[in-house]
Design a protein around this motif. Sequence first.
Motif, short mmCIF file in Angstrom:
data_model
loop_
_atom_site.label_atom_id
_atom_site.label_comp_id
_atom_site.label_asym_id
_atom_site.label_seq_id
_atom_site.Cartn_x
_atom_site.Cartn_y
_atom_site.Cartn_z
N LYS A 45 0.84 -1.21 0.00
CA LYS A 45 0.00 0.00 0.00
C LYS A 45 0.87 1.26 0.00
CE LYS A 45 0.18 0.69 4.81
NZ LYS A 45 0.41 2.12 4.94
N ARG A 144 -8.84 -0.98 15.89
CA ARG A 144 -9.49 -1.12 14.58
C ARG A 144 -10.00 -2.56 14.48
NH1 ARG A 144 -5.82 0.39 9.43
NH2 ARG A 144 -5.35 -1.82 9.55
N GLU A 145 -9.64 -3.31 13.43
CA GLU A 145 -10.19 -4.65 13.26
C GLU A 145 -9.55 -5.65 14.23
OE1 GLU A 145 -7.83 -3.33 11.49
OE2 GLU A 145 -6.74 -4.77 10.24
N TYR A 172 -2.66 -12.43 12.69
CA TYR A 172 -1.92 -11.20 12.42
C TYR A 172 -2.47 -10.07 13.27
CZ TYR A 172 -5.54 -8.73 9.65
OH TYR A 172 -6.66 -8.06 9.25
N TYR A 179 2.87 4.42 16.01
CA TYR A 179 3.35 5.71 15.52
C TYR A 179 3.23 6.79 16.60
CZ TYR A 179 4.12 3.99 10.83
OH TYR A 179 4.63 3.31 9.75
N SER A 215 6.29 -1.00 9.99
CA SER A 215 7.62 -0.41 9.80
C SER A 215 8.25 0.09 11.11
CB SER A 215 7.54 0.75 8.81
OG SER A 215 7.13 0.27 7.56
N SER A 234 5.88 1.11 4.93
CA SER A 234 6.51 2.40 4.61
C SER A 234 8.03 2.39 4.81
CB SER A 234 5.85 3.53 5.40
OG SER A 234 5.64 3.18 6.72
#
Length: 363
Positions: A45, A144-145, A172, A179, A215, A234
Amino acid sequence: MITVSTLDELSTPLVLADRGRIAANIRSMQAVCDAHRVELRPHIKTHKMVAVARQQLEAGAQGLTCAKLGEAEAILPSGVRSLFIAHSLVDPRLARRLAAVAARVDDLRVAVTSEDQAAALDRMLASAGLKLKVMMALDTGLGREGVRDTAAGQRLARKIAGCSRLALAGFYTHEGHFYGVPPEELPSRATIVVDQLCALRDAIDRSLPVWPGCSVTARWIAETGRVQAVRPGSYVFGDLSLTHVCRVMKPADAAITILATVVDKPESGLALIDAGSKTFSSDRTPAGIHGISVDGRDLSVVRVNEEHGYVRGRDVDALKIGDRLAFEPAHVCTVINLTDEVVVTEDGKFFAVWPVDARGKTR
Ligand SMILES: Cc1ncc(COP(=O)(O)O)c(C=O)c1O
């Protein structure tokens, strides 16, 4: 399509990619993974480019990760044989396209993120006569998920066992909240993510692999040797989030810059450039910076409108209209998704133009 052979001939704004730095970033992450016998399954992505995916695979990546089915389709010409679509697929309209991708690789996995989503995915696969391996998502703090705890994971595993089209093949997590973690806490917090994911796996099926690792965390997570794969995205380019906020890459590793032109100086202390949110995106660092000049001068893009960047800093008054400046962007993934092609440089000179093959492939 850009068809020139020197940077000087090109108008701005331009997204520049440093070929040598990309190659070095790919080699360095692959070396850490190889040293610890952990598979590298880069998330595409970030780059969305067949040319970059090919380099990752040639360097030793065992597979690729995608966010969307459209990205998976666009990246197939890289020759990838193992793909993970890390998203909650539910739309029956996607079934035929998913079957077509499955037919073109050896190993296609998709995410399972909740019991209801598993049921929707099972129905979708049945409509295409498809059976797929699924990776169960665990939420490790992003919110999130994914299942929120082991008990929910065990319930989801039972649900998957009852779905004729799904075969549980691993676990996963996406620890995107890292971040915002202070750099000094990153190694210990990364170990906790591994503990959480392994605990879920051990409660369900000890023989299955765990694939965490973005990352920010991938190097520490690979070094634990307790995971089977990592999926950073990234790292391949770097950006201010990785070099200045998390500080897991050096500024000299950052491979993408935005070349822009000073178009006006409306008042002392301010220069306007021809790149705004349609080039930098609206993403910024927690300090509110969209880009920092890479030539060592104190020049930052502190605000963007669609086609204007506001540059401030100690060196701004020395700028002249027409000057060209290169900025390291705050968040590289959104920058790449805004451009049809990147201009690749080698030793500061024009090298090639690479198309962004999966640009805008959000379906
Ligand atoms: C599911 C998933 N895996 C991996 C990544 C890669 O993250 P990064 O670009 O921080 O390496 C992302 C990023 O959004 C993601 O959503």
